[in-house]
Write an enzyme that holds these catalytic residues in place. Structure first.
Site, PDB file in Angstrom:
ATOM      1  N   HIS A 145      -2.521 -78.276  17.514  1.00  0.00           N
ATOM      2  CA  HIS A 145      -3.779 -77.903  16.870  1.00  0.00           C
ATOM      3  C   HIS A 145      -4.946 -78.211  17.797  1.00  0.00           C
ATOM      4  O   HIS A 145      -4.887 -79.142  18.598  1.00  0.00           O
ATOM      5  CB  HIS A 145      -3.958 -78.624  15.532  1.00  0.00           C
ATOM      6  CG  HIS A 145      -3.853 -80.114  15.631  1.00  0.00           C
ATOM      7  ND1 HIS A 145      -2.647 -80.772  15.650  1.00  0.00           N
ATOM      8  CD2 HIS A 145      -4.801 -81.079  15.732  1.00  0.00           C
ATOM      9  CE1 HIS A 145      -2.850 -82.061  15.742  1.00  0.00           C
ATOM     10  NE2 HIS A 145      -4.151 -82.287  15.814  1.00  0.00           N
ATOM     11  N   HIS A 173      -8.928 -79.191  17.597  1.00  0.00           N
ATOM     12  CA  HIS A 173     -10.062 -79.586  16.767  1.00  0.00           C
ATOM     13  C   HIS A 173     -11.286 -78.828  17.234  1.00  0.00           C
ATOM     14  O   HIS A 173     -11.588 -78.816  18.432  1.00  0.00           O
ATOM     15  CB  HIS A 173     -10.367 -81.083  16.932  1.00  0.00           C
ATOM     16  CG  HIS A 173      -9.312 -81.990  16.397  1.00  0.00           C
ATOM     17  ND1 HIS A 173      -9.417 -82.594  15.165  1.00  0.00           N
ATOM     18  CD2 HIS A 173      -8.142 -82.425  16.922  1.00  0.00           C
ATOM     19  CE1 HIS A 173      -8.348 -83.358  14.955  1.00  0.00           C
ATOM     20  NE2 HIS A 173      -7.559 -83.274  16.010  1.00  0.00           N
TER      21      HIS A 173
HETATM   22  P1  5GP Z   1      -4.621 -85.383  15.290  1.00  0.00           P
HETATM   23  O1  5GP Z   1      -5.048 -86.826  15.211  1.00  0.00           O
HETATM   24  O2  5GP Z   1      -3.132 -85.209  15.167  1.00  0.00           O
HETATM   25  O3  5GP Z   1      -5.187 -84.678  16.500  1.00  0.00           O
HETATM   26  O4  5GP Z   1      -5.330 -84.673  14.088  1.00  0.00           O
HETATM   27  C1  5GP Z   1      -4.734 -84.349  12.885  1.00  0.00           C
HETATM   28  C2  5GP Z   1      -5.854 -83.943  11.947  1.00  0.00           C
HETATM   29  O5  5GP Z   1      -5.283 -83.332  10.822  1.00  0.00           O
HETATM   30  C3  5GP Z   1      -6.691 -85.125  11.456  1.00  0.00           C
HETATM   31  O6  5GP Z   1      -8.061 -84.935  11.834  1.00  0.00           O
HETATM   32  C4  5GP Z   1      -6.506 -85.095   9.944  1.00  0.00           C
HETATM   33  O7  5GP Z   1      -7.677 -85.392   9.219  1.00  0.00           O
HETATM   34  C5  5GP Z   1      -6.032 -83.674   9.697  1.00  0.00           C
HETATM   35  N1  5GP Z   1      -5.130 -83.549   8.557  1.00  0.00           N
HETATM   36  C6  5GP Z   1      -4.016 -84.297   8.331  1.00  0.00           C
HETATM   37  N2  5GP Z   1      -3.411 -83.878   7.212  1.00  0.00           N
HETATM   38  C7  5GP Z   1      -4.150 -82.848   6.732  1.00  0.00           C
HETATM   39  C8  5GP Z   1      -4.020 -82.012   5.566  1.00  0.00           C
HETATM   40  O8  5GP Z   1      -3.106 -82.119   4.763  1.00  0.00           O
HETATM   41  N3  5GP Z   1      -4.974 -81.053   5.414  1.00  0.00           N
HETATM   42  C9  5GP Z   1      -6.001 -80.883   6.295  1.00  0.00           C
HETATM   43  N4  5GP Z   1      -6.887 -79.914   6.036  1.00  0.00           N
HETATM   44  N5  5GP Z   1      -6.155 -81.664   7.389  1.00  0.00           N
HETATM   45  C10 5GP Z   1      -5.237 -82.640   7.590  1.00  0.00           C
END
Ligand code: 5GP
Ligand code: ZN
Length: 134
Positions: free
Chosen positions: A99, A101
């Protein structure tokens, strides 16, 4: 993948605030936004991180990212945005479905940026040699 939260969002098993989608990609709001309009852009197919991102999706991905930025940034009145891909747990990756951001930035927000430090020219030479195996 059955136990992947983003695959479950793609399948509609978990709700999301969808901003846009096409055949390959989906964009939805992060559930814990850093700023208003913080969105996640994902391939609908499961890949753990950017290193597994298939070549055939490359071009379309950034066109989609740009399209989502054009939609989000003016709507929330942001002045700029950060794009980020946390890759690996040490880098803060929590969801292992690739993903990006998209974080809107405002002139007066207090998010700051990475802390930089000074480096000597010798250090930069040493680092380049380490990376290139010289
Ligand atoms: P990472 O730290 O892996 O780069 O980011 C994962 C992101 O996914 C986090 O910012 C977190 O808030 C978001 N996230 C995790 N679970 C969910 C979910 O069920 N729905 C949505 N919309 N975002 C999520
Ligand atoms: Zn997944």
């Amino acid at each position: 993948m059955d136990d992947c939260v983003f695959c479950r969002i793609v399948k509609g098993e978990i709700p999301c605030q969808k901003i846009g989608e096409n055949k390959e990609f989906l964009c939805f709001l992060d559930i814990k936004p850093v700023n208003e309009g913080h969105a996640l852009i994902i391939p609908k197919r499961h890949f753990a991180d950017v290193m597994e991102f298939p070549e055939e999706l490359d071009r379309g991905y950034f066109a989609f990212v740009q399209e989502m930025a054009r939609r989000i940034i003016p709507a929330v009145g942001a002045d700029g945005f950060n794009l980020g891909m946390n890759t690996g747990a040490a880098a803060g990756q929590v969801v292992f479905h690739q993903h990006t951001h998209l974080i809107p930035r405002f002139k007066d927000d207090d998010l700051g940026s990475w802390k930089h430090r000074d480096a000597t020219p010798e250090e930069l030479v040493r680092t380049r040699k380490k990376i290139l195996g010289e």
